[in-house]
Motif scaffolding. Structure first.
Motif, mmCIF file in Angstrom:
data_model
loop_
_atom_site.group_PDB
_atom_site.id
_atom_site.type_symbol
_atom_site.label_atom_id
_atom_site.label_comp_id
_atom_site.label_asym_id
_atom_site.label_seq_id
_atom_site.Cartn_x
_atom_site.Cartn_y
_atom_site.Cartn_z
ATOM 1 N N HIS A 140 48.158 42.261 27.145
ATOM 2 C CA HIS A 140 47.682 40.907 26.880
ATOM 3 C C HIS A 140 48.084 39.889 28.181
ATOM 4 C CE1 HIS A 140 51.900 40.049 25.803
ATOM 5 N NE2 HIS A 140 51.782 38.647 26.104
ATOM 6 N N ARG A 141 49.119 40.192 28.828
ATOM 7 C CA ARG A 141 49.453 39.243 30.074
ATOM 8 C C ARG A 141 48.575 39.221 31.201
ATOM 9 N NH1 ARG A 141 55.320 41.924 31.196
ATOM 10 N NH2 ARG A 141 53.930 43.668 31.053
ATOM 11 N N ALA A 142 47.576 40.031 31.081
ATOM 12 C CA ALA A 142 46.455 40.084 32.087
ATOM 13 C C ALA A 142 45.629 38.543 31.785
ATOM 14 C CB ALA A 142 45.502 41.206 32.059
ATOM 15 N N GLN A 143 45.553 38.296 30.704
ATOM 16 C CA GLN A 143 44.882 36.984 30.422
ATOM 17 C C GLN A 143 45.811 35.751 30.365
ATOM 18 O OE1 GLN A 143 41.417 37.405 27.650
ATOM 19 N NE2 GLN A 143 42.493 39.440 27.179
ATOM 20 N N HIS A 144 46.988 35.703 30.860
ATOM 21 C CA HIS A 144 47.720 34.292 31.114
ATOM 22 C C HIS A 144 47.150 33.779 32.111
ATOM 23 C CE1 HIS A 144 51.179 31.886 31.460
ATOM 24 N NE2 HIS A 144 51.721 32.565 30.518
ATOM 25 N N ARG A 145 47.267 32.460 31.851
ATOM 26 C CA ARG A 145 46.388 31.353 32.747
ATOM 27 C C ARG A 145 47.157 31.332 34.146
ATOM 28 N NH1 ARG A 145 45.263 25.996 30.715
ATOM 29 N NH2 ARG A 145 46.816 25.962 29.088
ATOM 30 N N ALA B 200 46.037 33.428 36.823
ATOM 31 C CA ALA B 200 44.292 33.136 37.513
ATOM 32 C C ALA B 200 44.586 32.098 38.478
ATOM 33 C CB ALA B 200 43.483 32.523 36.439
ATOM 34 N N GLU C 35 45.561 48.450 31.057
ATOM 35 C CA GLU C 35 44.491 48.051 29.860
ATOM 36 C C GLU C 35 45.461 47.825 28.781
ATOM 37 O OE1 GLU C 35 40.452 49.416 27.889
ATOM 38 O OE2 GLU C 35 41.396 50.658 29.788
ATOM 39 N N TRP D 151 47.069 31.843 27.210
ATOM 40 C CA TRP D 151 46.425 32.756 27.421
ATOM 41 C C TRP D 151 44.783 32.391 27.267
ATOM 42 C CZ3 TRP D 151 50.033 32.745 23.834
ATOM 43 C CH2 TRP D 151 51.175 33.485 24.210
ATOM 44 N N ALA D 152 43.988 33.257 28.007
ATOM 45 C CA ALA D 152 42.451 32.740 28.122
ATOM 46 C C ALA D 152 41.777 33.137 26.729
ATOM 47 C CB ALA D 152 41.894 33.313 29.231
ATOM 48 N N PHE D 153 42.533 34.077 26.002
ATOM 49 C CA PHE D 153 41.808 34.469 24.789
ATOM 50 C C PHE D 153 42.142 33.515 23.586
ATOM 51 C CE2 PHE D 153 45.942 35.951 22.846
ATOM 52 C CZ PHE D 153 46.436 36.634 24.096
#
Length: 321
Positions: free
Chosen positions: A221-226, A229, A218, A317-319
């Motif tokens: 930020h890499r969790a939201q790297h496209r 997905a 948690e 990133w998605a964000f």
């Protein structure tokens, strides 16, 4: 280590540049200042002379850590920093530059870059003429030696060039992230503008450090790297499987293969981040790897199996809307 001129300037950069986003800690987890300092010093020991940072990396924290780690080597290092897109009015550019100079403990920043175009992340729209005017004046005053832009499209770069010289662009660019091959990079080649590729390892993917079912902690930020997905992640796994035997045949790591692919170009440099000394030691060794044109093209074709499926949005990133 290999070194090359920064575009048409008299600034020489190491082909592998150490990036310090993670050094600032914000948006990362598990970063330790002492390890960051050790990594910076290890980079210098491996011949890495160039260090890229930004005011927004931990609100100046990364800049201050660079000063703490390498202040005594200032004459032997090349410092690159960036002004964020919320500070692009004329007076704000001067203020931001002076803060970075203080943070870095230096009288001059070798390359000062616009981090993102005005208006990004809902920041104020500021005419590029106003921002470039400030940068040109800072250069004339001797506060900065070169001017660069980051995350600019070709059209935005051409507009900026109307108001002053640009020595470099800093786009997201890797084997798997290639939309700038179409317009920006050919334009830079024609104009002798250096390309400083950030995220050349696709935030660790091309270093082969993640399992197919990896879960980020948690706050990372890499969790939201496209690329993480679906369906991109499955294509990434297939491409990595094809790259592994090439790296093995060359006797190098996957990270070294990906970085050598970037730095194959005469005016291309790779910005490699590191949180530990072993990571930057591994990355720095990529400068000694030589790829012939045939192998470079073979590796590029494998990368295309991922890259061609991405749209033209350069934000990773998605964000980042």
């Amino acid at each position: 280590m290999k070194y090359a001129p920064l575009g048409s300037s008299d600034i020489a950069l190491s082909k592998v540049i150490m990036g310090t986003w993670q050094t600032g800690k914000r948006m990362w987890v598990g970063i330790d200042d002492n390890e960051s300092i050790a990594a910076l010093r290890a980079a210098f020991d491996q011949g890495v002379t160039s260090f890229d940072t930004a005011e927004v990396y931990g609100n100046g924290h990364a800049e201050r850590i660079i000063a703490k780690a390498l202040g005594s080597q200032r004459k032997e290092t090349v410092l690159l920093s960036k002004v964020f897109c919320n500070h692009l009015k004329r007076d704000q550019v001067f203020e931001a530059c002076h803060r970075s100079l203080e943070n870095l403990g230096t009288d001059v920043i070798d390359l000062y870059q616009i981090h993102w175009p005005a208006g990004t992340f809902n920041t104020p729209l500021v005419p590029i003429e106003e921002t470039m005017s400030a940068l040109v004046d800072l250069k004339q005053q001797g506060k900065i030696r070169g001017i660069g832009v980051s995350n600019f499209s070709r059209a935005q770069l051409e507009e900026a060039l109307r108001f002053g010289p640009i020595d470099s662009v800093q786009p997201p660019y890797s084997l798997f992230w290639r939309m700038h091959d179409r317009e920006l990079i050919p334009f830079c080649r024609d104009k002798n503008i250096a390309v400083l590729a950030y995220s050349p390892l696709a935030q660790g993917i091309l270093a082969d450090k993640f399992t197919a079912d990896h879960q980020f902690e948690e706050g990372d930020h890499r969790a939201q790297h496209r690329l993480f997905a679906q369906p991109h992640w499955s294509r990434v796994q297939d491409a990595l499987a094809q790259l592994r035997p090439i790296a093995a045949d060359l006797g190098i790591s996957m990270a070294q293969l990906a970085l050598a692919w970037i730095t194959h170009g005469p005016n291309h440099f790779a910005i490699a981040g590191a949180r530990r000394p072993d990571q930057i030691t591994n990355s720095a060794a990529a400068a000694a790897v030589t790829l012939d044109n045939g192998l470079w093209q073979q590796i590029a074709a494998i990368g295309d199996t991922v890259a061609v499926h991405l749209d033209d949005n350069p934000k990773q990133w998605a964000f980042a809307n």
